[in-house]
Design a protein around this motif. Structure first.
Motif, PDB file in Angstrom:
ATOM      1  N   LEU A   4     -37.700  32.671  97.106  1.00  0.00           N
ATOM      2  CA  LEU A   4     -38.691  33.589  96.519  1.00  0.00           C
ATOM      3  C   LEU A   4     -38.068  34.312  95.320  1.00  0.00           C
ATOM      4  O   LEU A   4     -38.686  34.423  94.255  1.00  0.00           O
ATOM      5  CB  LEU A   4     -39.152  34.602  97.576  1.00  0.00           C
ATOM      6  CG  LEU A   4     -40.039  35.729  97.056  1.00  0.00           C
ATOM      7  CD1 LEU A   4     -41.449  35.218  96.786  1.00  0.00           C
ATOM      8  CD2 LEU A   4     -40.118  36.889  98.050  1.00  0.00           C
ATOM      9  N   LEU A  12     -44.367  42.007  93.753  1.00  0.00           N
ATOM     10  CA  LEU A  12     -43.232  41.068  93.873  1.00  0.00           C
ATOM     11  C   LEU A  12     -42.091  41.498  92.953  1.00  0.00           C
ATOM     12  O   LEU A  12     -40.912  41.396  93.305  1.00  0.00           O
ATOM     13  CB  LEU A  12     -43.664  39.639  93.540  1.00  0.00           C
ATOM     14  CG  LEU A  12     -44.509  38.938  94.592  1.00  0.00           C
ATOM     15  CD1 LEU A  12     -44.898  37.545  94.117  1.00  0.00           C
ATOM     16  CD2 LEU A  12     -43.768  38.838  95.932  1.00  0.00           C
ATOM     17  N   TYR A  16     -45.006  31.007 105.321  1.00  0.00           N
ATOM     18  CA  TYR A  16     -45.836  32.194 105.111  1.00  0.00           C
ATOM     19  C   TYR A  16     -45.401  33.307 106.067  1.00  0.00           C
ATOM     20  O   TYR A  16     -45.243  34.464 105.672  1.00  0.00           O
ATOM     21  CB  TYR A  16     -47.319  31.845 105.319  1.00  0.00           C
ATOM     22  CG  TYR A  16     -48.240  32.998 105.000  1.00  0.00           C
ATOM     23  CD1 TYR A  16     -48.883  33.076 103.768  1.00  0.00           C
ATOM     24  CD2 TYR A  16     -48.424  34.034 105.915  1.00  0.00           C
ATOM     25  CE1 TYR A  16     -49.701  34.153 103.454  1.00  0.00           C
ATOM     26  CE2 TYR A  16     -49.233  35.117 105.606  1.00  0.00           C
ATOM     27  CZ  TYR A  16     -49.875  35.163 104.388  1.00  0.00           C
ATOM     28  OH  TYR A  16     -50.678  36.235 104.077  1.00  0.00           O
ATOM     29  N   PHE A  39     -44.829  32.859  95.137  1.00  0.00           N
ATOM     30  CA  PHE A  39     -44.539  32.970  96.575  1.00  0.00           C
ATOM     31  C   PHE A  39     -44.018  31.651  97.152  1.00  0.00           C
ATOM     32  O   PHE A  39     -43.378  31.630  98.180  1.00  0.00           O
ATOM     33  CB  PHE A  39     -45.826  33.305  97.338  1.00  0.00           C
ATOM     34  CG  PHE A  39     -45.980  34.746  97.724  1.00  0.00           C
ATOM     35  CD1 PHE A  39     -45.319  35.254  98.828  1.00  0.00           C
ATOM     36  CD2 PHE A  39     -46.800  35.588  96.997  1.00  0.00           C
ATOM     37  CE1 PHE A  39     -45.476  36.576  99.206  1.00  0.00           C
ATOM     38  CE2 PHE A  39     -46.957  36.917  97.362  1.00  0.00           C
ATOM     39  CZ  PHE A  39     -46.297  37.407  98.464  1.00  0.00           C
ATOM     40  N   LEU A  43     -48.982  40.699  99.393  1.00  0.00           N
ATOM     41  CA  LEU A  43     -50.010  39.970 100.146  1.00  0.00           C
ATOM     42  C   LEU A  43     -51.235  40.862 100.354  1.00  0.00           C
ATOM     43  O   LEU A  43     -52.377  40.390 100.262  1.00  0.00           O
ATOM     44  CB  LEU A  43     -49.455  39.486 101.489  1.00  0.00           C
ATOM     45  CG  LEU A  43     -48.433  38.342 101.387  1.00  0.00           C
ATOM     46  CD1 LEU A  43     -47.787  38.061 102.738  1.00  0.00           C
ATOM     47  CD2 LEU A  43     -49.093  37.074 100.833  1.00  0.00           C
ATOM     48  N   LEU A  98     -42.332  35.049 105.057  1.00  0.00           N
ATOM     49  CA  LEU A  98     -42.475  35.905 103.875  1.00  0.00           C
ATOM     50  C   LEU A  98     -43.368  37.117 104.123  1.00  0.00           C
ATOM     51  O   LEU A  98     -43.503  37.976 103.256  1.00  0.00           O
ATOM     52  CB  LEU A  98     -43.057  35.090 102.711  1.00  0.00           C
ATOM     53  CG  LEU A  98     -42.091  34.111 102.047  1.00  0.00           C
ATOM     54  CD1 LEU A  98     -42.825  33.229 101.048  1.00  0.00           C
ATOM     55  CD2 LEU A  98     -40.951  34.852 101.358  1.00  0.00           C
ATOM     56  N   THR A 149     -43.117  41.693  99.529  1.00  0.00           N
ATOM     57  CA  THR A 149     -44.114  40.686  99.928  1.00  0.00           C
ATOM     58  C   THR A 149     -45.278  41.269 100.735  1.00  0.00           C
ATOM     59  O   THR A 149     -46.421  40.860 100.505  1.00  0.00           O
ATOM     60  CB  THR A 149     -43.448  39.523 100.690  1.00  0.00           C
ATOM     61  OG1 THR A 149     -42.638  40.069 101.730  1.00  0.00           O
ATOM     62  CG2 THR A 149     -42.593  38.669  99.768  1.00  0.00           C
TER      63      THR A 149
END
Ligand code: AMP
Ligand code: ZN
Length: 475
Positions: free
Chosen positions: A56, A369, A305, A413, A379, A308, A375
């Motif tokens: 990332l 980010l 996912y 991502f 998100l 993260l 994260t």
């Protein structure tokens, strides 16, 4: 309040305990080193939390317009790899090659960008010997009667700066981590082995050196490979938080004492993936590999996912329900992708070329980010944007602009969307094979059942046993 300025990536630096701006000191290329896997078994998803966070970091750095030089080593000689190869009745190289390939497979499934250089310890023995010679000449190391060489930590006043441990704690910590062999003839408890004299347990795994036959210590390889590929001083060094002490502290000591120059400018450490309050680790037996999770029906993109979803500086508790939540989140992103026109998404390279300006409603996610790779916040911002998308009133170029911005964030991502929400239906012959396997199991004919499982596996299907029969999962 966010510290992020326009176009700057900030990261928490373990050394300064403050946020640092990520920039390249030389030629516009950000040079960074990640301690890689010890290749003696399958990496678990705790290891992958660290590798995914580093991936990332690289993506966000590149999407923000910097080139990178990413080096990640392979630890292919140490106590664990040697013990493992002896147990498997294989030569060290054959053993570590097998586990390296497995690791590469898993990295690919998780969508990790390949490091630009992936050096192995065994391929850099000469550089490691040279480093030891240099440290001996400068009085930072000493030899012992068994042919080992130790680093003299009292010769380096800055020892302990990264971990902020007091000298008494340092030697107590070091002594817990040393084996009886390591303590042979050491001047001080905290001193650590640069070179280990040949021992019977090492079998044929030894190399010639000016101090006799032996093998390098673990810390030495990273110092030697940093220097070889990134120079004496470089931008960033990274690993899981368990590496702060003693590994990174020792790397700093070796490198600075041999070059007389600064080592890594900044340090990026990733908190652990936990299970029931303890660190996920091979030795505790609480680990999951990617294959374990696939066998339970969880695809690698779902695992990525989930890894993260928590901030990298906070420990993340792993549960199966977190994978279910991740799957449902990916389903929502897939719906958003379809609302924005669907089709093949822009590639990572296309997003790189596009850059991170004019992201419209996706700007907040990108900025999160840039602010220490936050994260969860990114998100949150991403979902609040996609929840408000109303494609009805949009002109086609506006819709395309949004689609590109959406994918810029997803590519930063490294999120990969499932092709469809619905599970793939297995063909008739696969169902038939799985049925045969079930019958073999019911008849307790394990060899036959295993044979069918392998055939299914080769055909790209995992079979999961259920109380009512089985479920087939496309690999
Ligand atoms: P190893 O293969 O043990 O050398 O570890 C490879 C990387 O995984 C190192 O950066 C470790 O710090 C990291 N690591 C090991 N266990 C965990 C965990 N439970 N969570 C996050 N990172 C980990
Ligand atoms: Zn290392």
């Amino acid at each position: 309040m966010s510290d992020a300025k326009d176009n700057c990536l900030f990261l928490q630096d373990t050394m300064s305990r403050g946020k640092c701006e990520v920039f390249a000191e030389k030629d516009g290329v950000l040079r960074f080193y990640c301690c890689g896997p010890t290749v003696y078994g399958a990496a678990h998803i705790g290891n992958f939390r660290t590798f995914v966070a580093q991936d990332l970091f690289r993506r966000v750095t590149e999407c923000n317009g910097l080139k990178t030089l990413h080096v990640r080593n392979l630890t292919d000689v140490d106590d664990k790899t040697i013990r493992g190869s002896v147990k498997a009745g294989q030569e060290l190289e054959q053993f570590t090659t097998y586990w390296t390939e497995r690791f590469h497979n898993d990295c690919e499934k998780l969508g990790l960008l390949k490091p630009h250089v992936e050096p192995s310890a065994v391929a850099h023995i000469a550089q490691q010997i040279q480093l030891v010679e240099n440290l001996l000449q400068r009085g930072h190391a000493y030899t012992s009667e068994d042919g080992s060489v130790y680093f003299r930590i009292s010769s380096f006043g800055e020892y302990g700066k990264l971990s902020k441990l007091k000298s008494r704690d340092l030697s107590a910590g070091a002594s817990r981590r040393t084996t009886a062999d390591d303590e042979y003839s050491k001047e001080s408890l905290g001193d650590f082995a640069l070179w280990k004299g040949r021992r019977e347990a090492d079998g044929e795994n030894f190399w010639e050196s000016p101090w006799g036959e032996g093998r390098p210590g673990w810390h030495l390889e990273c110092s030697a490979m940093c220097r070889e590929y990134l120079g004496d001083s470089f931008d960033l060094h990274s690993g899981g938080e368990d590496l702060v002490f003693p590994h990174h502290e020792n790397e700093i000591a070796q490198s600075i004492c041999s070059s007389g120059k600064p080592f890594a400018r900044h340090w990026f450490h990733i908190a652990h993936l936990m299970v029931d309050g303890g660190k996920m680790s091979k030795s505790l037996g609480n680990m999951y590999t990617l294959d374990d999770l696939r066998g339970k029906g969880h695809d690698p993109e779902v695992v990525r996912y989930a890894l993260l979803s928590g901030h990298y500086r906070q420990p993340l508790n792993f549960t199966i329900s977190s994978l279910e939540a991740a799957r449902s989140a990916l389903g929502k992103l897939l719906k958003a992708h379809n609302l924005l026109g669907g089709g093949d998404p822009p590639s990572y390279e296309e997003s790189l070329a596009r850059g991170g300006s004019e992201l419209g409603p996706f700007k907040a996610a990108w900025e999160a980010l840039l602010d220490d790779l936050n994260t969860p916040k990114a998100l949150g911002a991403l979902f609040s944007t996609v929840n408000n998308i109303d494609p009805e009133g949009l002109a086609s170029d506006e819709k395309e602009g949004l689609r590109r911005s959406f994918w810029f964030v997803l590519n930063a991502f490294g999120i990969c969307l499932p092709k469809t929400d619905a599970p793939k239906d297995p063909p008739a012959e696969i169902k038939e094979l799985a049925e045969k396997r079930l019958q073999a199991r019911l008849a307790k004919n394990w060899a036959e059942a295993d044979k069918h499982r392998e055939m299914l596996d080769e055909a790209g299907w995992l079979v999961k046993d259920l109380p009512t029969g089985f479920e087939l999962i496309s690999k």
